[in-house]
Design an enzyme around this catalytic site. Sequence first.
Site, mmCIF file in Angstrom:
data_model
loop_
_atom_site.group_PDB
_atom_site.id
_atom_site.type_symbol
_atom_site.label_atom_id
_atom_site.label_comp_id
_atom_site.label_asym_id
_atom_site.label_seq_id
_atom_site.Cartn_x
_atom_site.Cartn_y
_atom_site.Cartn_z
ATOM 1 N N GLU A 16 43.616 35.988 38.778
ATOM 2 C CA GLU A 16 43.495 37.441 38.588
ATOM 3 C C GLU A 16 43.137 38.238 39.843
ATOM 4 O O GLU A 16 42.036 38.790 39.943
ATOM 5 C CB GLU A 16 42.459 37.739 37.496
ATOM 6 N N GLU A 57 44.866 32.002 30.086
ATOM 7 C CA GLU A 57 43.662 32.488 29.413
ATOM 8 C C GLU A 57 44.070 33.398 28.272
ATOM 9 O O GLU A 57 44.979 34.209 28.405
ATOM 10 C CB GLU A 57 42.749 33.312 30.339
#
Length: 448
Positions: free
Chosen positions: A172, A358
Amino acid sequence: MSSHNAPTRKDFPADFRWGVSTSSFQIEGAGQEDGKGESIWDRFCQQPGRIRDGSNGLVACDHYHLWPQDLDMAKGLGVNAYRFSIAWPRILPNGRGAVNEAGLAFYDRLVDGMLERELDPWCTLYHWDLPQLLQEQGGWTSRDTVAAFLEYTDIVTRRLGDRVKHWITHNEPWCSCMMGYWENIHAPGGSSLADAMQACHHVLLSHGQAIPVIRRNSKDAQVGITLSLHPITAASNSAEDLAALKRHDGLRNRWFLDPLFGRGYPADTLELIGDAAPKIVEGDLKAIATATDFLGVNYYFPEMVKNDPAGGPMRASLVEKHGVERTGFGWEVSPQGLVDLLTRIQRDYHPPVIQLTENGSTFEDVLTAEGRVHDKERLSYLQRHLAALKQALDAGVPVKGYFAWSLLDNFEWAEGYLRRFGIAYVDYASQKRILKDSGLWYGQFLNE
């Protein structure tokens, strides 16, 4: 799709990868133990007001010591993959130079423990815990940090590359760069758009330059990067709101996807950020576009935007939807958003493989007197997102794996320990782990 229509494991391909996700700073603890250096998150936690409950990651889930039972729990669930990250300051306490053998030895034990339990190790090299000493030299705004990352990558992959065959360079970049250097929410705590854009560029560059290093040291490795991406809708069908959607998407999603897939940075976004645009050296964009084996996608919630002349460089602001289901974090629960996102990525970028690295939710978990956690909202969330995943697969999206976030309740960054994302409850006082109903269901699903 209601929970009684939850898919079964047999609805997915036999070789589909089922996993859980964790990250070093969030679970390991063992702060300065065994020669570990300080990270930007250690420093950030010391600043008053930064972490909502005033906590830190010095003990967290004490996974550094309790990892055998955590891996036993993962194996007991029936997952065949385990995503973890390496703490850079454990390996190189100063960010570069002297290697801390005790740190490497810990990950040796951890990886061997996974393999003994038939868990495929999925290693993330950078999950935000930059060595503090590198931050003092500019952190990700400095091109020197790219060189430091390559040094770190080389050391780790030479040590573990014989056993680890799945590598994620970064987790991320939006969160580590935008929230860290611009939005002042995450470490290192900055509020400069120019710094954030330069940090993003260096993170993406370090990703691209690390790929050949990983391939050299880890034969037959699969390499990718993980992005947090959002499906975005406009608040109305007005031309203004639709244009705002495109602008917002440019910074939120295309800023990362376009260069990774060989298109360079989106021209419309570059124009909007103006002087905050990153400095790019000849060859950088070619390096960023180095071919990967998969794209890691983290999906949590959709966003809705409207035109807003005062809404930052993209002149857009987020709209709060009414009457929608939300998690304890206030995030909209939208399984359909997962389908929309995955089909859009497939249509626009054609990655060879997508891994859902995720997906998860936080709610107010209560441990009952009988030692159970009846997290029916999380259970429903999990079931409906797996149904959505099946829908995306049926639509031809090449998703090959699902990793639940997270195995354990843990240190949730600026929220401290106020948010519980685990499918296992952690009683931080005793460090006892208790599978929640969602975790028990995931185990049933995997063992069907």
